[in-house]
Design a protein around this motif. Structure first.
Motif, PDB file in Angstrom:
ATOM      1  N   SER A  21       0.825  -1.209   0.000  1.00  0.00           N
ATOM      2  CA  SER A  21       0.000   0.000   0.000  1.00  0.00           C
ATOM      3  C   SER A  21       0.856   1.253   0.000  1.00  0.00           C
ATOM      4  O   SER A  21       0.534   2.240  -0.663  1.00  0.00           O
ATOM      5  N   ASP A  22       1.968   1.218   0.722  1.00  0.00           N
ATOM      6  CA  ASP A  22       2.858   2.382   0.787  1.00  0.00           C
ATOM      7  C   ASP A  22       3.633   2.590  -0.517  1.00  0.00           C
ATOM      8  O   ASP A  22       3.906   3.713  -0.915  1.00  0.00           O
ATOM      9  N   SER A  23       3.996   1.505  -1.176  1.00  0.00           N
ATOM     10  CA  SER A  23       4.858   1.634  -2.356  1.00  0.00           C
ATOM     11  C   SER A  23       4.091   1.807  -3.667  1.00  0.00           C
ATOM     12  O   SER A  23       4.650   2.328  -4.629  1.00  0.00           O
ATOM     13  N   LEU A  24       2.833   1.394  -3.734  1.00  0.00           N
ATOM     14  CA  LEU A  24       2.062   1.499  -4.971  1.00  0.00           C
ATOM     15  C   LEU A  24       1.174   2.729  -4.946  1.00  0.00           C
ATOM     16  O   LEU A  24       0.563   3.048  -3.930  1.00  0.00           O
ATOM     17  N   THR A  25       1.105   3.415  -6.084  1.00  0.00           N
ATOM     18  CA  THR A  25       0.229   4.571  -6.186  1.00  0.00           C
ATOM     19  C   THR A  25      -0.902   4.255  -7.158  1.00  0.00           C
ATOM     20  O   THR A  25      -0.687   3.603  -8.185  1.00  0.00           O
ATOM     21  N   PRO A  26      -2.105   4.702  -6.860  1.00  0.00           N
ATOM     22  CA  PRO A  26      -3.232   4.424  -7.747  1.00  0.00           C
ATOM     23  C   PRO A  26      -3.052   5.107  -9.106  1.00  0.00           C
ATOM     24  O   PRO A  26      -2.472   6.182  -9.196  1.00  0.00           O
ATOM     25  N   VAL A  27      -3.565   4.468 -10.131  1.00  0.00           N
ATOM     26  CA  VAL A  27      -3.486   5.008 -11.486  1.00  0.00           C
ATOM     27  C   VAL A  27      -4.819   5.667 -11.820  1.00  0.00           C
ATOM     28  O   VAL A  27      -5.879   5.117 -11.567  1.00  0.00           O
ATOM     29  N   ARG A  28      -4.736   6.851 -12.403  1.00  0.00           N
ATOM     30  CA  ARG A  28      -5.932   7.575 -12.849  1.00  0.00           C
ATOM     31  C   ARG A  28      -5.952   7.552 -14.368  1.00  0.00           C
ATOM     32  O   ARG A  28      -5.198   8.286 -15.015  1.00  0.00           O
ATOM     33  N   PRO A  29      -6.780   6.692 -14.983  1.00  0.00           N
ATOM     34  CA  PRO A  29      -6.800   6.616 -16.446  1.00  0.00           C
ATOM     35  C   PRO A  29      -7.394   7.870 -17.077  1.00  0.00           C
ATOM     36  O   PRO A  29      -8.162   8.598 -16.445  1.00  0.00           O
ATOM     37  N   ASP A  30      -7.024   8.115 -18.329  1.00  0.00           N
ATOM     38  CA  ASP A  30      -7.501   9.269 -19.084  1.00  0.00           C
ATOM     39  C   ASP A  30      -9.012   9.121 -19.315  1.00  0.00           C
ATOM     40  O   ASP A  30      -9.465   8.085 -19.801  1.00  0.00           O
ATOM     41  N   PRO A  31      -9.811  10.128 -18.950  1.00  0.00           N
ATOM     42  CA  PRO A  31     -11.267  10.031 -19.149  1.00  0.00           C
ATOM     43  C   PRO A  31     -11.670   9.824 -20.607  1.00  0.00           C
ATOM     44  O   PRO A  31     -12.653   9.141 -20.888  1.00  0.00           O
ATOM     45  N   ALA A  32     -10.912  10.382 -21.550  1.00  0.00           N
ATOM     46  CA  ALA A  32     -11.222  10.179 -22.968  1.00  0.00           C
ATOM     47  C   ALA A  32     -11.063   8.706 -23.337  1.00  0.00           C
ATOM     48  O   ALA A  32     -11.861   8.145 -24.102  1.00  0.00           O
ATOM     49  N   PHE A  33     -10.033   8.059 -22.790  1.00  0.00           N
ATOM     50  CA  PHE A  33      -9.831   6.631 -23.034  1.00  0.00           C
ATOM     51  C   PHE A  33     -10.973   5.812 -22.437  1.00  0.00           C
ATOM     52  O   PHE A  33     -11.466   4.882 -23.064  1.00  0.00           O
ATOM     53  N   ILE A  34     -11.400   6.163 -21.250  1.00  0.00           N
ATOM     54  CA  ILE A  34     -12.500   5.463 -20.588  1.00  0.00           C
ATOM     55  C   ILE A  34     -13.777   5.584 -21.413  1.00  0.00           C
ATOM     56  O   ILE A  34     -14.492   4.600 -21.631  1.00  0.00           O
ATOM     57  N   ASP A  35     -14.080   6.779 -21.903  1.00  0.00           N
ATOM     58  CA  ASP A  35     -15.282   6.973 -22.717  1.00  0.00           C
ATOM     59  C   ASP A  35     -15.189   6.195 -24.024  1.00  0.00           C
ATOM     60  O   ASP A  35     -16.164   5.574 -24.467  1.00  0.00           O
ATOM     61  N   SER A  36     -14.025   6.207 -24.648  1.00  0.00           N
ATOM     62  CA  SER A  36     -13.830   5.466 -25.895  1.00  0.00           C
ATOM     63  C   SER A  36     -14.010   3.967 -25.669  1.00  0.00           C
ATOM     64  O   SER A  36     -14.669   3.278 -26.453  1.00  0.00           O
ATOM     65  N   LEU A  37     -13.436   3.471 -24.599  1.00  0.00           N
ATOM     66  CA  LEU A  37     -13.553   2.050 -24.274  1.00  0.00           C
ATOM     67  C   LEU A  37     -14.991   1.673 -23.965  1.00  0.00           C
ATOM     68  O   LEU A  37     -15.482   0.632 -24.410  1.00  0.00           O
ATOM     69  N   HIS A  39     -17.679   3.095 -25.096  1.00  0.00           N
ATOM     70  CA  HIS A  39     -18.419   3.113 -26.356  1.00  0.00           C
ATOM     71  C   HIS A  39     -18.138   1.848 -27.173  1.00  0.00           C
ATOM     72  O   HIS A  39     -19.057   1.228 -27.719  1.00  0.00           O
ATOM     73  N   LYS A  40     -16.869   1.451 -27.251  1.00  0.00           N
ATOM     74  CA  LYS A  40     -16.498   0.251 -28.020  1.00  0.00           C
ATOM     75  C   LYS A  40     -17.096  -1.015 -27.415  1.00  0.00           C
ATOM     76  O   LYS A  40     -17.507  -1.926 -28.131  1.00  0.00           O
ATOM     77  N   LEU A  41     -17.127  -1.079 -26.093  1.00  0.00           N
ATOM     78  CA  LEU A  41     -17.661  -2.270 -25.430  1.00  0.00           C
ATOM     79  C   LEU A  41     -19.181  -2.346 -25.526  1.00  0.00           C
ATOM     80  O   LEU A  41     -19.758  -3.428 -25.603  1.00  0.00           O
ATOM     81  N   ALA A  42     -19.841  -1.192 -25.516  1.00  0.00           N
ATOM     82  CA  ALA A  42     -21.297  -1.177 -25.560  1.00  0.00           C
ATOM     83  C   ALA A  42     -21.831  -1.432 -26.965  1.00  0.00           C
ATOM     84  O   ALA A  42     -22.940  -1.943 -27.137  1.00  0.00           O
ATOM     85  N   GLN A  43     -21.033  -1.085 -27.962  1.00  0.00           N
ATOM     86  CA  GLN A  43     -21.487  -1.248 -29.340  1.00  0.00           C
ATOM     87  C   GLN A  43     -21.065  -2.618 -29.852  1.00  0.00           C
ATOM     88  O   GLN A  43     -19.928  -3.041 -29.654  1.00  0.00           O
ATOM     89  N   GLY A  44     -21.988  -3.316 -30.515  1.00  0.00           N
ATOM     90  CA  GLY A  44     -21.689  -4.634 -31.050  1.00  0.00           C
ATOM     91  C   GLY A  44     -20.720  -4.551 -32.211  1.00  0.00           C
ATOM     92  O   GLY A  44     -20.678  -3.577 -32.943  1.00  0.00           O
ATOM     93  N   THR A  45     -19.926  -5.585 -32.372  1.00  0.00           N
ATOM     94  CA  THR A  45     -18.975  -5.630 -33.472  1.00  0.00           C
ATOM     95  C   THR A  45     -19.432  -6.650 -34.508  1.00  0.00           C
ATOM     96  O   THR A  45     -20.164  -7.586 -34.208  1.00  0.00           O
ATOM     97  N   THR A  46     -18.987  -6.456 -35.721  1.00  0.00           N
ATOM     98  CA  THR A  46     -19.295  -7.376 -36.802  1.00  0.00           C
ATOM     99  C   THR A  46     -18.033  -8.151 -37.149  1.00  0.00           C
ATOM    100  O   THR A  46     -16.996  -7.551 -37.417  1.00  0.00           O
TER     101      THR A  46
END
Length: 81
Positions: A21-37, A39-46
């Motif tokens: 807990s002392d040595s690891l720092t939490p990662v804050r992902p880019d909100p644009a990446f989260i929104d893109s991901l 959208h890709k996961l919610a939309q069906g692929t062909t």
């Protein structure tokens, strides 16, 4: 099944947890990446499957032709004797 808890192993485990807990720092992902991901996961692929011609039928025809020719040559040579 009986579970025996060793106080020393519990302390060691808690110590490990605290050091991690002392040595690891939490990662804050880019909100644009989260929104893109999202959208890709919610939309069906062909998925398109392409038929792959392996060429086995051509090889089989050539092989059968060669085998038939060899058989004919052998039969003709046997009949001439």
């Amino acid at each position: 099944m009986e579970f025996i808890q060793d106080p020393n192993s519990t302390k060691s485990f808690l110590n490990l947890e605290q050091r991690l807990s002392d040595s690891l720092t939490p990662v804050r992902p880019d909100p644009a990446f989260i929104d893109s991901l999202k959208h890709k996961l919610a939309q069906g692929t062909t998925t398109v499957m392409e038929r792959h011609s392996s060429g086995h039928s051509e090889l089989m025809i050539i092989g059968l032709g060669l085998a038939t020719g060899a058989l004919l040559v052998w039969l003709v040579s046997r009949l001439r004797k």
